[in-house]
Design an enzyme around this catalytic site. Structure first.
Site, PDB file in Angstrom:
ATOM      1  N   LYS A  13       3.426   0.414  -3.789  1.00 56.51           N
ATOM      2  CA  LYS A  13       4.447  -0.481  -3.225  1.00 56.51           C
ATOM      3  C   LYS A  13       3.847  -1.352  -2.121  1.00 56.51           C
ATOM      4  CE  LYS A  13       7.265   2.659  -1.641  1.00 56.51           C
ATOM      5  NZ  LYS A  13       6.558   3.911  -1.983  1.00 56.51           N
ATOM      6  N   ARG A  88      15.068   5.517   2.015  1.00 54.48           N
ATOM      7  CA  ARG A  88      14.407   6.683   1.442  1.00 54.48           C
ATOM      8  C   ARG A  88      15.414   7.731   0.973  1.00 54.48           C
ATOM      9  NH1 ARG A  88       8.960   5.609   2.691  1.00 54.48           N
ATOM     10  NH2 ARG A  88       7.729   7.497   2.765  1.00 54.48           N
ATOM     11  N   ARG A 127      -7.005   7.686  -1.101  1.00 50.39           N
ATOM     12  CA  ARG A 127      -6.688   6.485  -0.324  1.00 50.39           C
ATOM     13  C   ARG A 127      -7.390   6.468   1.040  1.00 50.39           C
ATOM     14  NH1 ARG A 127      -0.558   4.598  -0.177  1.00 50.39           N
ATOM     15  NH2 ARG A 127      -0.142   6.433   1.078  1.00 50.39           N
ATOM     16  N   ARG A 160      -5.291   8.751   6.119  1.00 49.41           N
ATOM     17  CA  ARG A 160      -4.074   9.062   6.883  1.00 49.41           C
ATOM     18  C   ARG A 160      -3.850  10.567   6.919  1.00 49.41           C
ATOM     19  NH1 ARG A 160       0.337   5.182   4.137  1.00 49.41           N
ATOM     20  NH2 ARG A 160       1.479   7.131   4.269  1.00 49.41           N
ATOM     21  N   ARG A 171       5.355  15.422   0.254  1.00 48.75           N
ATOM     22  CA  ARG A 171       5.907  14.058   0.201  1.00 48.75           C
ATOM     23  C   ARG A 171       6.450  13.754  -1.190  1.00 48.75           C
ATOM     24  NH1 ARG A 171       1.147  10.538   1.849  1.00 48.75           N
ATOM     25  NH2 ARG A 171       2.568   8.762   1.670  1.00 48.75           N
TER      26      ARG A 171
HETATM   27  P1  AMP Z   1       5.007   5.719   3.896  1.00 47.28           P
HETATM   28  O1  AMP Z   1       3.882   4.995   4.511  1.00 47.28           O
HETATM   29  O2  AMP Z   1       6.123   4.807   3.470  1.00 47.28           O
HETATM   30  O3  AMP Z   1       4.579   6.638   2.788  1.00 47.28           O
HETATM   31  O4  AMP Z   1       5.652   6.652   5.036  1.00 47.28           O
HETATM   32  C1  AMP Z   1       4.890   7.656   5.674  1.00 47.28           C
HETATM   33  C2  AMP Z   1       5.819   8.678   6.329  1.00 47.28           C
HETATM   34  O5  AMP Z   1       6.646   8.004   7.298  1.00 47.28           O
HETATM   35  C3  AMP Z   1       6.789   9.347   5.381  1.00 47.28           C
HETATM   36  O6  AMP Z   1       6.222  10.478   4.734  1.00 47.28           O
HETATM   37  C4  AMP Z   1       7.911   9.748   6.349  1.00 47.28           C
HETATM   38  O7  AMP Z   1       7.546  10.862   7.128  1.00 47.28           O
HETATM   39  C5  AMP Z   1       7.962   8.549   7.285  1.00 47.28           C
HETATM   40  N1  AMP Z   1       8.879   7.499   6.787  1.00 47.28           N
HETATM   41  C6  AMP Z   1       8.566   6.252   6.322  1.00 47.28           C
HETATM   42  N2  AMP Z   1       9.659   5.566   5.973  1.00 47.28           N
HETATM   43  C7  AMP Z   1      10.712   6.405   6.199  1.00 47.28           C
HETATM   44  C8  AMP Z   1      12.120   6.278   6.030  1.00 47.28           C
HETATM   45  N3  AMP Z   1      12.678   5.163   5.516  1.00 47.28           N
HETATM   46  N4  AMP Z   1      12.890   7.349   6.370  1.00 47.28           N
HETATM   47  C9  AMP Z   1      12.350   8.476   6.890  1.00 47.28           C
HETATM   48  N5  AMP Z   1      11.044   8.664   7.058  1.00 47.28           N
HETATM   49  C10 AMP Z   1      10.215   7.631   6.733  1.00 47.28           C
END
Ligand code: AMP
Length: 215
Positions: A13, A88, A127, A160, A171
């Site tokens: 994404k 989410r 990654r 990360r 996740r």
């Molecule tokens: P991402 O980079 O989008 O995979 O997000 C990394 C982490 O940030 C996720 O595993 C969550 O812990 C947190 N996170 C990101 N976006 C959200 C969201 N919309 N709601 C809750 N937690 C989020």
């Protein structure tokens, strides 16, 4: 154009969002990036978020919603934006609908990037991200020319914390339980578009543009 990007962690994404940003100058609103920036800045919000992120859990809605609302009110969002990693869960999707109607906005599309489960693991464990410019690599599929060094800016590449194996599993579980049901939510609104997230980045991007009706 106001777009929500749907898809599992590792579906690409963020990569597709960045290509849309480059080509159509729409702002990308990535809640993951905003949260990582808050963590790096050591703010109170960042401190609160970090423990959830490290475990692969969702950060509480109250934290995320305030952050998104503030961002959507900025001037650069008037002509459109790409929401990446938000909403989410259903509560966030409902809150977004309320926020949008109060700002007199509505979504044009919820674009789903679909990748088979087995591929996601390799994508996530492989990654690497540049500390300086954010460029992303994958040690299996798209490695940097020199290990650990960014091709673009010679910055240091890092993994990360939440791309480590145990966290990734969590996740993906959280995604299946809480985020995948959003497909139905947006299907009911008739705005879902889907692309297969396998193949080259440029091939996928072509499909993305065609599904979104962009030239
Ligand atoms: P991402 O980079 O989008 O995979 O997000 C990394 C982490 O940030 C996720 O595993 C969550 O812990 C947190 N996170 C990101 N976006 C959200 C969201 N919309 N709601 C809750 N937690 C989020």
């Amino acid at each position: 154009m106001k777009i929500v990007l749907l898809g599992a962690p590792g579906a690409g994404k963020g990569t597709q969002a960045k290509k849309l940003v480059e080509k159509y100058s729409l702002p990308q609103i990535s809640t993951g990036d905003l949260l990582r920036a808050a963590v790096a800045a050591g703010s109170q919000l960042g401190k609160e978020a970090k423990s959830f992120m490290d475990k692969g859990e969702l950060v509480p809605d109250s934290v995320v919603l305030g952050m998104v609302e503030e961002r959507l009110k900025k001037d650069d969002c008037k002509k459109g934006y790409i929401l990446d990693g938000f909403p989410r869960n259903t509560a966030q999707a409902e809150a977004l609908d309320k926020m949008l109607s109060s700002l007199n906005m509505s979504l044009n599309a919820a674009l789903s990037v679909d990748v088979p489960f087995d591929d996601l693991m390799k994508r996530l464990t492989g990654r690497r991200t540049c500390k300086s410019c954010g460029q992303m690599y994958n040690v299996y599929f798209s490695p940097s020319k020199k290990e650990g060094v960014c091709d673009k800016c010679s910055g240091e590449l890092y993994q990360r914390d939440d791309d480590k194996e145990a966290t990734i599993k969590r996740r993906l579980d959280v995604y299946n339980a809480q985020t995948a049901p959003l497909m139905e939510y947006y299907k009911k609104k008739g705005i879902v578009k889907s692309v297969a997230g396998t193949g080259s980045i440029d091939e996928i991007f072509k499909q993305v543009c065609s599904e979104l009706g962009l030239k």
